[in-house]
Design a protein around this motif. Structure first.
Motif, PDB file in Angstrom:
ATOM      1  N   PHE A   1       1.106  -1.446   0.066  1.00 38.94           N
ATOM      2  CA  PHE A   1      -0.435   0.273  -0.036  1.00 38.94           C
ATOM      3  C   PHE A   1       0.817   1.240   0.608  1.00 38.94           C
ATOM      4  N   ALA A   2       0.284   2.447  -0.940  1.00 40.73           N
ATOM      5  CA  ALA A   2       0.998   3.699  -0.840  1.00 40.73           C
ATOM      6  C   ALA A   2      -0.260   4.130   0.440  1.00 40.73           C
ATOM      7  N   GLN A   3       0.002   5.808   0.877  1.00 35.72           N
ATOM      8  CA  GLN A   3      -0.863   5.934   1.935  1.00 35.72           C
ATOM      9  C   GLN A   3      -0.171   7.835   1.786  1.00 35.72           C
ATOM     10  N   LEU A   4      -0.821   8.031   2.024  1.00 38.59           N
ATOM     11  CA  LEU A   4      -0.952   9.723   2.199  1.00 38.59           C
ATOM     12  C   LEU A   4      -0.925   9.939   3.695  1.00 38.59           C
ATOM     13  N   LEU A   5      -0.450  10.200   4.466  1.00 37.32           N
ATOM     14  CA  LEU A   5      -0.842  10.279   5.671  1.00 37.32           C
ATOM     15  C   LEU A   5      -1.694  12.012   6.954  1.00 37.32           C
TER      16      LEU A   5
ATOM     17  N   LEU B   1       4.972   3.686   2.266  1.00 32.16           N
ATOM     18  CA  LEU B   1       4.530   2.373   1.721  1.00 32.16           C
ATOM     19  C   LEU B   1       4.555   1.794   2.132  1.00 32.16           C
ATOM     20  N   LYS B   2       3.687   1.220   2.411  1.00 28.77           N
ATOM     21  CA  LYS B   2       3.382   0.328   4.150  1.00 28.77           C
ATOM     22  C   LYS B   2       3.551  -1.128   3.248  1.00 28.77           C
ATOM     23  N   GLN B   3       3.693  -2.327   4.573  1.00 29.77           N
ATOM     24  CA  GLN B   3       4.045  -3.364   4.107  1.00 29.77           C
ATOM     25  C   GLN B   3       2.798  -4.687   4.192  1.00 29.77           C
ATOM     26  N   ASP B   4       2.511  -5.222   4.001  1.00 30.37           N
ATOM     27  CA  ASP B   4       1.249  -6.349   4.749  1.00 30.37           C
ATOM     28  C   ASP B   4       0.140  -5.418   4.712  1.00 30.37           C
ATOM     29  N   ASP B   5       0.106  -4.553   5.686  1.00 31.76           N
ATOM     30  CA  ASP B   5      -0.872  -4.543   6.361  1.00 31.76           C
ATOM     31  C   ASP B   5      -1.511  -2.898   6.339  1.00 31.76           C
ATOM     32  N   ILE B   6      -2.361  -2.251   6.068  1.00 27.30           N
ATOM     33  CA  ILE B   6      -2.683  -0.686   5.500  1.00 27.30           C
ATOM     34  C   ILE B   6      -2.434   0.075   7.059  1.00 27.30           C
ATOM     35  N   ASN B   7      -3.880  -1.175   8.175  1.00 33.78           N
ATOM     36  CA  ASN B   7      -3.409  -1.008   9.548  1.00 33.78           C
ATOM     37  C   ASN B   7      -1.796  -1.114  10.188  1.00 33.78           C
ATOM     38  N   THR B   8      -1.052  -0.842   9.477  1.00 35.78           N
ATOM     39  CA  THR B   8       0.927  -1.059  10.267  1.00 35.78           C
ATOM     40  C   THR B   8       0.743   0.368  10.367  1.00 35.78           C
TER      41      THR B   8
ATOM     42  N   SER C   1       4.292  -0.132  10.238  1.00 37.79           N
ATOM     43  CA  SER C   1       5.814  -0.738   9.074  1.00 37.79           C
ATOM     44  C   SER C   1       5.334   0.306   7.833  1.00 37.79           C
ATOM     45  N   TYR C   2       6.474   0.759   7.795  1.00 40.37           N
ATOM     46  CA  TYR C   2       6.667   1.387   6.513  1.00 40.37           C
ATOM     47  C   TYR C   2       7.893   1.208   6.196  1.00 40.37           C
ATOM     48  N   ALA C   3       7.918   0.684   4.294  1.00 43.52           N
ATOM     49  CA  ALA C   3       8.574   0.257   3.559  1.00 43.52           C
ATOM     50  C   ALA C   3       9.973   0.962   4.042  1.00 43.52           C
ATOM     51  N   TRP C   4       8.924   2.433   3.061  1.00 40.06           N
ATOM     52  CA  TRP C   4       9.524   4.005   2.663  1.00 40.06           C
ATOM     53  C   TRP C   4       8.238   4.836   3.407  1.00 40.06           C
ATOM     54  N   GLN C   5       9.092   5.902   3.563  1.00 40.54           N
ATOM     55  CA  GLN C   5       9.077   7.481   4.207  1.00 40.54           C
ATOM     56  C   GLN C   5       9.177   8.218   3.508  1.00 40.54           C
ATOM     57  N   SER C   6       8.202   9.168   2.942  1.00 43.48           N
ATOM     58  CA  SER C   6       8.829  10.994   2.110  1.00 43.48           C
ATOM     59  C   SER C   6       9.581  11.231   3.237  1.00 43.48           C
ATOM     60  N   PHE C   7       8.957  11.959   4.528  1.00 39.86           N
ATOM     61  CA  PHE C   7      10.023  12.525   5.111  1.00 39.86           C
ATOM     62  C   PHE C   7      11.249  12.217   6.147  1.00 39.86           C
ATOM     63  N   GLU C   8      11.402  10.599   5.182  1.00 42.33           N
ATOM     64  CA  GLU C   8      13.068  10.225   5.566  1.00 42.33           C
ATOM     65  C   GLU C   8      14.295  10.803   4.580  1.00 42.33           C
ATOM     66  N   HIS C   9      13.224  11.807   3.203  1.00 43.23           N
ATOM     67  CA  HIS C   9      14.176  11.629   1.912  1.00 43.23           C
ATOM     68  C   HIS C   9      13.532  12.857   1.737  1.00 43.23           C
ATOM     69  N   PRO C  10      13.868  13.729   2.676  1.00 41.77           N
ATOM     70  CA  PRO C  10      13.269  15.470   2.373  1.00 41.77           C
ATOM     71  C   PRO C  10      13.715  15.791   0.449  1.00 41.77           C
ATOM     72  N   THR C  11      13.212  16.694   0.158  1.00 45.62           N
ATOM     73  CA  THR C  11      13.676  17.385  -0.936  1.00 45.62           C
ATOM     74  C   THR C  11      14.201  18.364  -1.459  1.00 45.62           C
ATOM     75  N   ASN C  12      13.499  19.862  -1.302  1.00 44.68           N
ATOM     76  CA  ASN C  12      13.797  20.644  -1.320  1.00 44.68           C
ATOM     77  C   ASN C  12      13.504  21.771  -0.209  1.00 44.68           C
ATOM     78  N   THR C  13      11.809  20.217   0.429  1.00 47.06           N
ATOM     79  CA  THR C  13      11.302  21.259   1.482  1.00 47.06           C
ATOM     80  C   THR C  13      10.812  20.768   2.592  1.00 47.06           C
TER      81      THR C  13
END
Length: 177
Positions: free
Chosen positions: A24-28, A35-42, A44-56
């Motif tokens: 699942f991809a989810q905008l919190l 990007l969530k693993q297995d269950d949308i309610n967990t 546990s994130y495989a990746w998250q944008s807050f850990e990879h900022p761009t210019n903002t």
């Protein structure tokens, strides 16, 4: 604004290895794309944008180093005003100082944490320097706010003005301090 897509238009994609559990991809609510693993309610994130900022930097995002994972979260300017590929400038958070570097490695400017003040009501800063992380973040309690590193190498605090429906500059550096 209306966006029309055809079947051949790729709007978003991920390159996942076989056997990946990304489901699942989810905008919190805090604007973190995860990007969530297995269950949308967990949580546990495989990746998250807050850990990879761009210019903002958005409220709640951290600028700095996770000393456990060695993940460094820095802002990187756009190449031009309309080209979001990596540009000339990047903003780095060290133990007590924010540094603005150019690609050549030159320090363009710096600001001590103690020198960062709230120039707009409702901005609350958080500074952490412990064995787990060194980070700088903020929350906006009164009106939406963002911190942007422009393609010209200027960092700006912007607040959303609902009456005019635009981002207004609170201050810009180098220049306003």
């Amino acid at each position: 604004m209306m966006i029309t897509y055809t079947k051949s238009t790729i709007v978003w994609s991920i390159c996942a290895t076989s056997g990946s559990n990304v489901s699942f991809a989810q905008l919190l609510d805090d604007e973190n794309l995860v990007l969530k693993q297995d269950d949308i309610n967990t949580q546990s994130y495989a990746w998250q944008s807050f850990e990879h900022p761009t210019n903002t930097l958005l409220p709640g995002m951290k600028l700095g180093l996770d000393r456990i994972t060695r993940l460094s979260r820095n802002l990187i300017s756009w190449k031009t005003e309309t080209d979001p590929s990596e540009g000339e400038y990047y903003l780095v958070n060290t133990d007590i100082t924010l540094y603005l570097y150019s690609r050549s490695g030159n320090i363009c400017c710096s600001a001590q944490w103690d020198g960062i003040d709230s120039r707009s009501k409702g901005l609350v800063y958080s500074k952490v320097n412990d064995s787990q992380e060194v980070s700088f973040s903020f929350q906006a309690s009164e009106q939406p706010a963002i911190f942007v590193l422009s393609w010209l190498g200027k960092d700006k605090w912007l607040t959303w003005q609902s009456d005019s429906r635009q981002w207004d500059k609170v201050w810009e550096e180098p220049g306003d301090r």
